[in-house]
Design an enzyme around this catalytic site. Structure first.
Site, PDB file in Angstrom:
ATOM      1  N   LYS A 224       5.496 -44.385 -26.857  1.00  0.00           N
ATOM      2  CA  LYS A 224       4.148 -44.505 -26.299  1.00  0.00           C
ATOM      3  C   LYS A 224       3.141 -45.030 -27.314  1.00  0.00           C
ATOM      4  CE  LYS A 224       4.696 -41.659 -22.221  1.00  0.00           C
ATOM      5  NZ  LYS A 224       4.395 -40.412 -21.516  1.00  0.00           N
ATOM      6  N   ARG A 258      11.710 -36.299 -22.343  1.00  0.00           N
ATOM      7  CA  ARG A 258      11.965 -37.551 -21.613  1.00  0.00           C
ATOM      8  C   ARG A 258      11.985 -38.692 -22.619  1.00  0.00           C
ATOM      9  NH1 ARG A 258       8.880 -41.550 -19.157  1.00  0.00           N
ATOM     10  NH2 ARG A 258       9.704 -42.344 -17.193  1.00  0.00           N
TER      11      ARG A 258
END
Ligand code: 8Y4
Length: 285
Positions: A224, A258
């Site tokens: 991210k 995740r």
């Protein structure tokens, strides 16, 4: 203490941290140049993630990137349904459906999906009822606002952890009112969803504060942009940063991570778990 979460016909062992592998089934990620997702290519990637130790495969057909186009129910179903059905049939793994749309939840679970992963925490029309009827566990994620396309416009919090915790507590209540027992819920603070870099860092630093909600925590940090910003790295250079955050999240109590890079993430969380459970009682002499 909670040890196993039943996901349709497959058990999820939560005595040690688990990895959820990311499987995007948008045409840009799995097309043969046309409009359709290749089920064969998706199955090959899922098989590799299972071999690498993924307990869950998260199948998503809607891009949640800011600026991405909205997808119709039919289009999302066309992408997701054949992939869910094939992985459930071919692989010994829990299939999670990453969707906010009630009809997609219902169809995916009818095809064998064992978990609903909703970045909008069942706020879309019909989603609470669809998840209630589906009977499988649900991951409720926090997102500032209700649309990934606009969530980064002006994220503001009085206290980021307290505000997210209050949001999640209210969504648990909404679920219970809709007939979804809290025992079916996983919670996710939504790293990167309507948060500035420092908000995201505080979520990791203070992750254990979410444990007071009494449910297992899932978190997604993989590749991210916060990692890109802190380290000045492009998306394909963010694995070390992703592993550092995954390790810290486990240390602070996250039970499901995740991730794109399943093999490396499994090693990181296994190592972290070994440190957490080490005991001098196990020494002989
Ligand atoms: C590079 C690659 C940069 C991917 C950003 C991204 C989460 C999630 C997503 C999460 C849960 C993403 C569907 C965003 N993130 N579901 N979904 N938690 N539960 N971005 O953090 O991976 S998609």
């Amino acid at each position: 203490m909670l040890q196993v979460l039943q996901c349709a016909d497959r058990p999820l062992d939560l005595t040690c941290p688990q990895v959820m592998g990311i499987l995007n089934v948008t045409p840009d990620s799995f097309s043969d140049g046309g409009l359709f997702v290749s089920v064969d290519a998706a199955l090959i990637q899922a098989r590799q993630m299972v071999a690498a130790g993924a307990a869950i495969i998260d199948v998503g057909g809607e891009s949640t990137r800011p600026g991405a186009a909205a997808v119709s129910v039919q289009e999302e179903l066309d992408r997701v349904a054949p992939v869910v059905e094939t992985i459930v049939r071919e692989l010994p793994v829990i299939v999670s459906v990453d969707t906010s749309k009630a009809p997609v939840m219902a169809e995916a679970v009818a095809l064998g999906a064992g978990l609903i992963n909703d970045v909008r925490a069942l706020r879309e029309p019909g989603a609470l009822q669809a998840a209630s009827n589906a009977g499988v566990p649900v991951c409720l994620m926090h997102m500032a606002g209700d649309d990934p396309r606009s969530m980064q416009e002006d994220p503001h919090y009085a206290d980021v952890v307290d505000d997210i915790r209050l949001f999640l507590r209210r969504r648990i209540q909404a679920c219970e009112a809709a007939g979804i027992s809290a025992s079916r819920l996983l919670l996710d603070p939504g790293f990167g969803f309507g948060k500035h870099v420092t908000h995201n860092l505080l979520i990791i630093q203070r992750l254990r504060e979410f444990l007071s909600l009494g449910r297992p925590l899932l978190i997604g940090v993989s590749r991210k942009s916060t990692i890109g910003t802190v380290l000045d790295r492009a998306a394909e250079e963010r694995l070390p940063g992703s592993l550092a955050l995954a390790t810290m999240a486990c240390q602070e109590g996250a039970q499901i991570i995740r991730a794109h890079d399943v093999a490396a993430t499994v090693d990181a969380v296994k190592m972290c778990h070994a440190v957490r459970v080490a005991s001098s009682d196990d020494l002989t002499q």
